[in-house]
Write an enzyme that holds these catalytic residues in place. Structure first.
Site, PDB file in Angstrom:
ATOM      1  NE  ARG A 108      -3.918   0.472   1.861  1.00 28.59           N
ATOM      2  CZ  ARG A 108      -5.144   0.471   2.393  1.00 28.59           C
ATOM      3  NH1 ARG A 108      -5.405   1.185   3.481  1.00 28.59           N
ATOM      4  NH2 ARG A 108      -6.098  -0.254   1.860  1.00 28.59           N
ATOM      5  CG  HIS A 135      -8.350  -0.320  -2.928  1.00 26.49           C
ATOM      6  ND1 HIS A 135      -7.519  -1.367  -2.594  1.00 26.49           N
ATOM      7  CD2 HIS A 135      -9.022  -0.002  -1.788  1.00 26.49           C
ATOM      8  CE1 HIS A 135      -7.669  -1.656  -1.305  1.00 26.49           C
ATOM      9  NE2 HIS A 135      -8.569  -0.845  -0.799  1.00 26.49           N
ATOM     10  CD  GLN A 138     -12.890  -2.329  -1.126  1.00 23.00           C
ATOM     11  OE1 GLN A 138     -12.138  -2.244  -0.172  1.00 23.00           O
ATOM     12  NE2 GLN A 138     -14.087  -2.902  -1.041  1.00 23.00           N
ATOM     13  CG  ASP A 230     -13.795   5.620  -0.997  1.00 20.14           C
ATOM     14  OD1 ASP A 230     -13.732   5.421   0.240  1.00 20.14           O
ATOM     15  OD2 ASP A 230     -12.780   5.728  -1.722  1.00 20.14           O
ATOM     16  CB  CYS A 270     -14.190   0.507  -0.069  1.00 20.73           C
ATOM     17  SG  CYS A 270     -13.858   2.272   0.109  1.00 20.73           S
ATOM     18  NE  ARG A 298     -10.108  -5.740  -0.012  1.00 17.46           N
ATOM     19  CZ  ARG A 298      -9.409  -4.711   0.491  1.00 17.46           C
ATOM     20  NH1 ARG A 298     -10.029  -3.707   1.062  1.00 17.46           N
ATOM     21  NH2 ARG A 298      -8.092  -4.668   0.371  1.00 17.46           N
TER      22      ARG A 298
HETATM   23  N1   CP Z   1     -11.280  -0.770   2.271  1.00 15.44           N
HETATM   24  C1   CP Z   1     -10.013  -0.725   2.706  1.00 15.44           C
HETATM   25  O1   CP Z   1      -9.067  -0.872   1.947  1.00 15.44           O
HETATM   26  O2   CP Z   1      -9.896  -0.533   4.046  1.00 15.44           O
HETATM   27  P1   CP Z   1      -8.530  -0.310   4.859  1.00 15.44           P
HETATM   28  O3   CP Z   1      -8.019   1.058   4.498  1.00 15.44           O
HETATM   29  O4   CP Z   1      -8.921  -0.422   6.304  1.00 15.44           O
HETATM   30  O5   CP Z   1      -7.553  -1.365   4.455  1.00 15.44           O
HETATM   31  N1  NVA Z   2     -10.225   6.252  -1.289  1.00 15.24           N
HETATM   32  C1  NVA Z   2      -9.855   5.836   0.026  1.00 15.24           C
HETATM   33  C2  NVA Z   2     -10.032   4.356   0.183  1.00 15.24           C
HETATM   34  C3  NVA Z   2      -9.728   3.819   1.546  1.00 15.24           C
HETATM   35  C4  NVA Z   2      -9.857   2.326   1.609  1.00 15.24           C
HETATM   36  C5  NVA Z   2      -8.422   6.256   0.320  1.00 15.24           C
HETATM   37  O1  NVA Z   2      -7.576   6.146  -0.581  1.00 15.24           O
HETATM   38  O2  NVA Z   2      -8.138   6.702   1.434  1.00 15.24           O
END
Ligand code: CP
Ligand code: NVA
Length: 319
Positions: A108, A135, A138, A230, A270, A298
């Site tokens: 990430r 993502h 997701q 989101d 999400c 997930r």
């Molecule tokens: N939806 C998602 O990716 O959640 P987190 O940021 O908690 O991993």
């Molecule tokens: N769009 C959000 C998704 C979190 C899972 C972010 O990038 O923070």
């Protein structure tokens, strides 16, 4: 499987997406026996998968750690700030070194370029666990949740209300690839990447489904089978949060939008959610919400991804 890494959802061909969803459903069905102490899954036996997170996470970090463990491998959670990466070691050198120790990397991070550099220099499969652009894990879980609900994607429409962000990009491309129609409604200045929309439109056309983008959430919600939103402020955008609160006014996924959707429509998010901002509490916590199934999925899709990329099993081969 022809791909070694999942840097973006388009690293998977449409038939691979469907096969991964099938694998995920099988792994889900097998899980109660596994966690009850049944015969262990040995798909990743002897393999270590590093989970390198440069942004916070609850679902992704925990579900990947559990996924690796349940597949018989060793998860190695790493925070960017704790590595020399946080003191200026290059991402290329980090990739080169980690690739000598582990058999897969789940990452990430911010730019897609950092992810690509790790993949190029690490020499091991790399899975995108969220970047600023995408993502994909997701999106796979989102598709599985929609398919669980409706049995197939044919003739179904998902409406995404809000920021044209990383989640929206992967969802647009994934949905279009499998023939799930997508409507995006966003405020001015928060459109998804036009190149992503154009690509999604081409993919949708192959299925006879549609991708539309507008600034009218109510019209976009009309007759939709799934409503999705989101956060308005993604990780890394915190200094824009006050302006975003103002700009996204009128784009809340609320009872008014749900009432306009099809009978039996479901609500997806999400997570993490901000009740009273991008979604009302009554909708997020109401009977149409599938967000916890979505979060659970997930785990199952990521097991399928890891089995395919790191375990060399699948997609479609882990039956
Ligand atoms: N939806 C998602 O990716 O959640 P987190 O940021 O908690 O991993
Ligand atoms: N769009 C959000 C998704 C979190 C899972 C972010 O990038 O923070």
């Amino acid at each position: 499987m022809t791909v070694r890494s999942l840097l973006g959802i388009l690293d998977l061909a449409p038939d691979e997406v469907v096969a991964l969803l099938d694998d995920a459903a099988r792994l889900r069905a097998a899980r109660p026996a596994l966690v009850a102490g049944g015969p262990p899954d040995t798909t990743l036996r002897g393999r270590t998968v590093a989970l390198l997170f440069e942004k916070p996470s609850t679902r992704t970090r925990v579900s990947f750690e559990v996924a690796v463990a349940e597949l018989g491998g060793t998860p190695l959670p790493l925070s960017g700030a704790e590595l020399q990466l946080g003191r200026g070691e290059t991402v290329e050198d980090t990739g080169r070194v980690l690739g000598r120790y582990v058999q897969g990397l789940v990452v990430r991070t911010f730019g897609q370029g950092r992810l690509r550099a790790l993949a190029e220099h690490g020499g091991v499969p790399v899975v995108n666990a969220l970047t600023d652009a995408e993502h994909p894990c997701q999106a796979l879980a989102d598709l599985l949740t929609v398919r669980d609900e409706f049995g197939s994607f044919e003739g179904r429409t998902l409406t995404y209300v809000g920021d044209g962000n990383n989640v929206a990009h992967s969802l647009l491309l994934a949905a279009a690839s499998v023939g799930l129609g997508v409507r995006v409604a966003h405020p001015a200045g928060y459109a998804p990447d036009p190149a992503v929309v154009a690509d999604a439109r081409d993919r949708a056309a192959a299925h006879g489904s549609e991708v539309t983008v507008s600034d009218d959430p109510l019209a976009a919600a009309r007759g939709a089978d799934a409503l999705y939103t989101d956060v308005w402020t993604s990780m890394g955008q915190e200094e824009e949060s006050v302006r975003r609160l103002r700009d996204f006014a009128g784009f809340q996924l609320d009872a008014r939008l749900l009432a306009a959707a099809a009978d039996g429509a479901v609500v997806l998010h999400c997570l993490p959610a901000h009740r009273g901002e991008e979604i009302s509490a009554e909708v997020l916590d109401g009977p149409a919400s599938r967000v916890l199934d979505q979060a659970e999925n997930r785990l199952h899709v990521q097991k399928a991804v890891l089995a395919a990329l790191v375990g060399g099993v699948g997609p479609g081969a882990s039956a």
